[in-house]
Scaffold this active site. Structure first.
Site, PDB file in Angstrom:
ATOM      1  N   ASP A 319     -40.855 -25.820 -27.562  1.00  0.00           N
ATOM      2  CA  ASP A 319     -40.290 -27.164 -27.655  1.00  0.00           C
ATOM      3  C   ASP A 319     -39.277 -27.413 -26.549  1.00  0.00           C
ATOM      4  OD1 ASP A 319     -41.696 -28.379 -29.581  1.00  0.00           O
ATOM      5  OD2 ASP A 319     -40.143 -28.315 -31.137  1.00  0.00           O
ATOM      6  N   ASP A 366     -40.561 -16.059 -35.986  1.00  0.00           N
ATOM      7  CA  ASP A 366     -39.494 -16.644 -35.174  1.00  0.00           C
ATOM      8  C   ASP A 366     -39.512 -15.910 -33.841  1.00  0.00           C
ATOM      9  OD1 ASP A 366     -38.725 -18.452 -36.981  1.00  0.00           O
ATOM     10  OD2 ASP A 366     -36.950 -17.377 -37.698  1.00  0.00           O
ATOM     11  N   ASP A 368     -37.543 -14.438 -32.047  1.00  0.00           N
ATOM     12  CA  ASP A 368     -36.824 -13.188 -31.799  1.00  0.00           C
ATOM     13  C   ASP A 368     -37.301 -12.067 -32.717  1.00  0.00           C
ATOM     14  OD1 ASP A 368     -35.668 -14.723 -33.913  1.00  0.00           O
ATOM     15  OD2 ASP A 368     -34.114 -13.196 -34.026  1.00  0.00           O
ATOM     16  N   ASP A 463     -39.784 -24.190 -45.021  1.00  0.00           N
ATOM     17  CA  ASP A 463     -40.544 -23.031 -45.483  1.00  0.00           C
ATOM     18  C   ASP A 463     -40.692 -22.998 -47.004  1.00  0.00           C
ATOM     19  OD1 ASP A 463     -37.821 -22.637 -45.623  1.00  0.00           O
ATOM     20  OD2 ASP A 463     -37.777 -21.025 -44.149  1.00  0.00           O
TER      21      ASP A 463
END
Lengths: 870, 256
Positions: A319, A366, A368, A463
């Protein structure tokens, strides 16, 4: 007498008169008291000191019994310590007892039986006693084992038992009693709870839960029916506010018990033997503003997952639209995806990818989170078993310390804040088919996900809401409690609070927009689990009320609990004690008592506003991204974050002062009430001190976190000499090793680190950046992206990389945790004093000394200590 | 006596070094082990510090074979092959070998690590009959492919027919060399995992240097990776022998 004289002279050669007297007294009392063990201990003492003259050896075995006393350097109060320890050893602790046995009662009982069996010779002793022994021990051992009672499971008995139980419960809760009978009953309950606390059977745990529910409900019933003061309007208002907070706490307690009563502990399901039958999987890695060096390991590890290469596609959803990301993706065969706008943040990003891709399943990480190579092989099996399964979630594991762990230096030795959720609550949810999606480290099935319209965009916790929608359609979910991906924890307390504020707001939004208690498609267990997850985040206001409540009496003299102090103590204390005992039993391995209070207190003020706003205006607010992977150059104190707590501390201190004043000047019939409130406010002060202490940001200088391990590896010098070495820690850029003393390596040398990854062997070029004795530090010089990927596979994404991360053996003890929290609280006050009133610092040093001194007076378990003095 | 034969699938793969390293590692673990050289090259003794000029050995020994057991400084027993002075001497030795080995084989609780003869003959036949396990050494290099194919064609069917057990050990693993590493992956995928020793020996300059110094590797450089690999191999072997065939369970001495 002659011998005594000789020993005296011998002792006098090395000691003063007083020391020698004490020494001999100790020696003789030891012989008298622990005669049976004496020779053995001496043998031990001799074994550990092969060389040493006679007096030293005796002082060593004395040191075993008196570990807190240094016999070669006696202090004035040591006679007192020796006396206390002696009394304790003689009257409290039996000498042959093993320390820290959990099932002492069983052992002792069965020992009694066994001893009886051994001593006699008659028929009774040969035939009857063994039978009874076996019977008795099996009964004792089976206590609390519920699986044998299947035959009770008929509808009639079930209904009958339920009605009987309901009647008894109603009776126990509502029966009015005077203080004395209340005390007797609750002491009995308490005794039972303490007795079964260490029994590792589910029945024992259920019993504790039942007792806790009974006591707490009885307390609440009493509070509602008898303790509201309707005469004075201000008191009425305040007491109703406190009562509502207590009702909230009670419901969370009960819902929590239901949620975690029977964790499912799901195992891995087997995949079909033929990989050609395995489904296709798309991996989505959404990113917004994270730097490439954080995202890179995750992408490379995702590419290297053990899954048929033609059935695995990795998508980097950027994004941030950064050209270097596009280039990186292109170089490594990753599909790079951007979208025209950034609507709905992460959820929108995922939904955009959902429309453009076609894999049967979608794994989301995610950016990371570095997945283990085994992630898909371990998670996908359940989809093959259960056709209605829509989601498999695995824990979020963090290899860097979160702010609590970092600032209180408790990384990897205490359960962290998330551990309760991923260790217990999600497993408990799974029992009720209510484990929910946590945004990362999960696999979703495309069909059901498309059926609910993709990832939910109405709330900021997309979520949980997505999972709720899928559950409503009758799909199931699974939770696999094996860490199969690891990432970075939030880096600072303010970032951490920001993240929790988002969760709290999102959960409150779902509670308003799509309330799990209403609507179609959910079973009762799912409603309870979801409701608890959402209600939990409303704890801000109740917690503040509990913090302020004692001040109502101390400052305003308002009787907010309208009852005699003795009755309050009789009802409230058991309620609190049982709740702590039971929670320590059910969740002790995942969260230590009182630490939770501290965690939640820190957050309470900050989640108060977003949850309240979201409850009234659920459509308000936007998504914020949690900052990760940064460094803290120096230790500093975040006063902005702790301001609300400092104010609460000042108020409480004021209240405390008023309390003391009331104690000195007030009427005598108020004493007990004042004392109760003082105890309460002291407890609040301790917890608040802890909340302040967390705000001291410890420094974090390495930008990539070192993961501590202990692993055998090899290191090859440039002359192709290979040495065995130990890997001590690693990060994505460097490592710490222990090499043999004779290994001729110096700073600046280029070496190769050889790591095995299953059968495969890899070599990684690295340069030595420092060497001190046996330890060396290296920085890697990866030769190409494949080399780097191989490194990830043999470190971060090993299937067992995060297994056994923290020892779970430790049995939690509430009192020990309380001591730790007190110490942290003191640290907070010391820090505040340093900032606002430096002249008070000596007081804290004095307090610390006093604490250490008092602790040194306490009896201690005998132990062998290393000789540490000359 | 349990007999373990070490044989290279082709020449120069380091079978003799493995035999010496394994025998030393077993002795270090208090499993009494004798290293026996049946290879005409007579190299095994050199790895135990035997002087170059000594040519005496089993083959010249007229009396009981026990008499040719030598020991290093550290006490590791080994039996050098020796150099035959004539063809007749060698033939005599080969003819009487099986019978003369019997008293040694009858010893309990010992392991005999044999550096296998390179060429077929009576000695190799003897080994094929008596070995509890044959370890075939291979290196991750292109030569391994034809060697492996030849092995599958000739030795393997024989071994399977006679019920002998055999394993393949990869020696000289060098993860930093592209070709060697690729060959390692290739070998691991081609050889059935039941036939592969689950331990690899690293290529390590220490091995060559220890040979040059005529010292056992552990005495030359205790921390060498190859020495640790031999330890791992010894450990695996003890487990293997304990698991297969219980007639003469090998226990480390002093374990009880």
């Amino acid at each position: 007498m002659n011998m005594l004289h000789f020993q005296w002279r011998q002792a006098r050669q090395t000691m003063t008169r007083v020391q020698a007297t004490l020494h001999l007294m100790g020696l003789y009392s030891e012989v008298l008291l622990f005669r049976s063990d004496f020779t053995r201990d001496r043998a031990h003492a001799q074994a550990i000191s092969a060389s040493g003259s006679e007096p030293q050896e005796t002082s060593k075995s004395l040191r075993y019994w008196f570990p807190q006393v240094d016999f070669s350097r006696l202090k004035p109060l040591d006679p007192l310590r020796i006396f206390i320890q002696l009394m304790w050893l003689v009257f409290v602790k039996s000498p042959d007892e093993e320390p820290a046995t959990n099932r002492r009662i069983f052992k002792e009982t069965s020992n009694v039986f066994r001893r009886a069996h051994r001593s006699g010779t008659s028929l009774v002793n040969h035939k009857v006693a063994p039978f009874l022994t076996q019977k008795a021990t099996s009964v004792i051992h089976a206590f609390g084992e519920v699986s044998h009672y299947n035959w009770l499971n008929t509808p009639l008995i079930r209904v009958g038992l339920t009605m009987l139980a309901a009647f008894l419960v109603a009776l126990t809760i509502t029966l009015p009693m005077d203080a004395a009978s209340q005390a007797v009953m609750l002491l009995f309950f308490w005794g039972v709870a303490l007795w079964v606390r260490d029994v590792q059977k589910r029945g024992a745990m259920l019993l504790m839960v039942v007792l806790s529910v009974l006591v707490s409900t009885r307390y609440l019933y009493w509070r509602v029916t008898q303790t509201i003061n309707w005469d004075i309007p201000l008191d009425t208002l305040l007491s109703l506010i406190l009562l509502s907070a207590e009702i909230y706490a009670w419901s969370i307690l009960i819902l929590g018990y239901i949620q975690t009563i029977w964790p499912l502990e799901r195992k891995v399901a087997r995949l079909p033997d033929n990989p050609r039958e395995w489904p296709t999987v798309d991996i989505y890695i959404p990113s917004y503003n994270e730097p490439l060096n954080v995202v890179k390991p995750a992408v490379l590890a995702a590419l290297a997952m053990d899954w048929p290469q033609d059935k695995l596609r990795v998508y980097l959803l950027d994004d941030g639209r950064r050209p270097e990301f596009a280039l990186f993706a292109q170089e490594n065969g990753v599909n790079y995806m951007v979208r025209p706008d950034n609507s709905h943040a992460k959820a929108g990003n995922l939904n955009h990818a959902l429309k453009k891709t076609s894999g049967d399943y979608i794994a989301i990480f995610d950016c990371d989170h570095i997945p283990a190579r085994s992630f898909l092989q371990l998670t996908m099996g359940w989809f093959m078993e259960e056709p209605k399964l829509a989601l498999v979630q695995t824990p979020h594991h963090f290899f860097s310390p979160d702010p609590f762990e970092k600032n209180l230096s408790m990384f990897r030795n205490k359960p962290n804040e998330g551990e309760l959720f991923y260790g217990l609550i999600q497993d408990g949810n799974d029992m009720w088919n209510a484990s929910f999606f946590c945004g990362s480290c999960a696999v979703l099935k495309r069909g059901p996900l498309e059926e609910v319209g993709g990832i939910a965009v109405e709330t900021v916790t997309e979520d949980a809401h997505t999972a709720l929608k899928m559950h409503r359609l009758g799909y199931t979910s699974a939770y696999l409690n094996i860490p199969q991906a690891a990432g970075l924890a939030t880096e600072s307390l303010s970032a951490h609070i920001g993240q929790r504020m988002r969760w709290a707001r999102g959960m409150a939004q779902i509670f308003r927009l799509d309330n799990p208690l209403r609507g179609k498609g959910l079973n009762l267990g799912q409603r309870i689990c979801y409701a608890n997850a959402m209600l939990y985040f409303l704890n801000g206001l109740p917690r503040l009320i509990f913090m302020l409540a004692p001040l109502a009496f101390l400052l305003l003299h308002a009787y907010i609990v309208f009852a005699p102090a003795i009755m309050i103590a009789m009802y409230a204390l058991p309620h609190i004690i049982h709740a702590y005992l039971t929670n320590s039993r059910t969740q002790g391995r995942f969260r230590h008592s009182f630490w939770a209070e501290m965690y939640e207190t820190v957050l309470s003020w900050y989640i108060l506003k977003p949850t309240t706003v979201a409850l009234f205006f659920p459509k308000h607010g936007k998504f914020n991204v949690t900052a990760k992977g940064g460094i803290t150059e120096r230790t500093y104190f975040d006063w902005d974050v702790s301001r609300p707590y400092v104010i609460l501390v000042l108020l409480s201190l004021l209240g405390f002062g008023f309390g003391v004043w009331r104690l000195l000047t007030g009427p005598s019939d108020e004493y007990l009430t004042v004392v109760l409130n003082l105890v309460w406010v002291t407890y609040n002060l301790i917890i608040l001190g802890g909340a302040v202490a967390v705000a001291e940001e410890a420094k974090q200088v390495r930008s990539s976190h070192r993961i501590r391990v202990e692993r055998r590896i090899s290191i090859m010098t440039s002359s192709e000499h290979v040495f065995q070495a130990d890997l001590i820690d690693y990060s994505d850029t460097g490592a710490g090793l222990r090499v043999p003393e004779s290994c001729p390596l110096e700073t600046g040398d280029v070496v190769r680190i050889l790591l095995a990854d299953g059968l495969e062997q890899h070599a990684f070029k690295a340069q030595i950046v420092n060497r001190r004795d046996q330890s060396i530090g290296v920085l890697f010089q990866f030769e190409g992206i494949e080399n780097e990927q191989a490194f990830l596979r043999s470190t971060f994404s090993r299937a067992d990389a995060w297994v056994g991360w923290r020892s779970m053996e430790e049995q939690e003890r509430p009192m020990k945790s309380f001591r730790e929290v007190i110490a942290i609280g003191l640290r907070g006050y010391k820090r505040m004093a340093k900032q606002f009133a430096p002249y008070m610092l000596p007081l804290f040093t004095l307090l610390e000394r006093l604490g250490n001194f008092l602790r040194s007076l306490m009896p201690q378990l005998p132990e062998y200590k290393e000789e540490n003095d000359g | 006596m349990r007999v373990v034969g070490i044989e290279g699938l082709c020449g120069g793969v380091g079978a003799t070094s493995v035999a010496a390293g394994l025998a030393v590692a077993l002795n270090e673990m208090a499993v009494r082990t004798i290293a026996l050289d049946l290879n005409a090259q007579n190299h095994l003794g050199l790895l135990f510090g035997m002087p170059l000029e000594q040519l005496e050995g089993l083959v010249n020994q007229p009396g009981p074979l026990v008499n040719s057991v030598l020991e290093t400084h550290e006490g590791y027993p080994f039996m050098p092959m020796g150099v035959a002075r004539s063809v007749q001497e060698r033939a005599r030795f080969e003819a009487s070998f099986a019978q003369r080995m019997e008293p040694i084989l009858a010893t309990k609780e010992r392991i005999l690590v044999v550096d296998a003869p390179a060429a077929p003959g009576p000695l190799r036949e003897w080994l094929d009959i008596h070995a509890d396990l044959m370890i075939h050494v291979i290196q991750p290099e292109p030569r391994a492919v034809p060697a492996l194919l030849a092995f599958e064609r000739d030795r393997m069917p024989q071994q399977e027919a006679s019920g002998r057990r055999a394993r393949i050990l990869i020696n000289g693993v060098a993860p930093h060399l592209q070709l060697a590493n690729d060959m390692l992956v290739f070998l691991q995928s081609e050889i059935h995992r039941d036939r592969l020793v689950p331990v690899v020996i690293h290529r390590d300059q220490h091995v060559a240097e220890a040979f040059a110094k005529q010292q056992p590797l552990v005495s030359y450089q205790y921390e060498a990776q190859a020495a640790r690999d031999y330890d791992a191999l010894a450990l695996w072997l003890i487990g293997y022998l304990a698991q297969h065939d219980h007639t003469d369970a090998t226990q480390p001495h002093g374990a009880s």
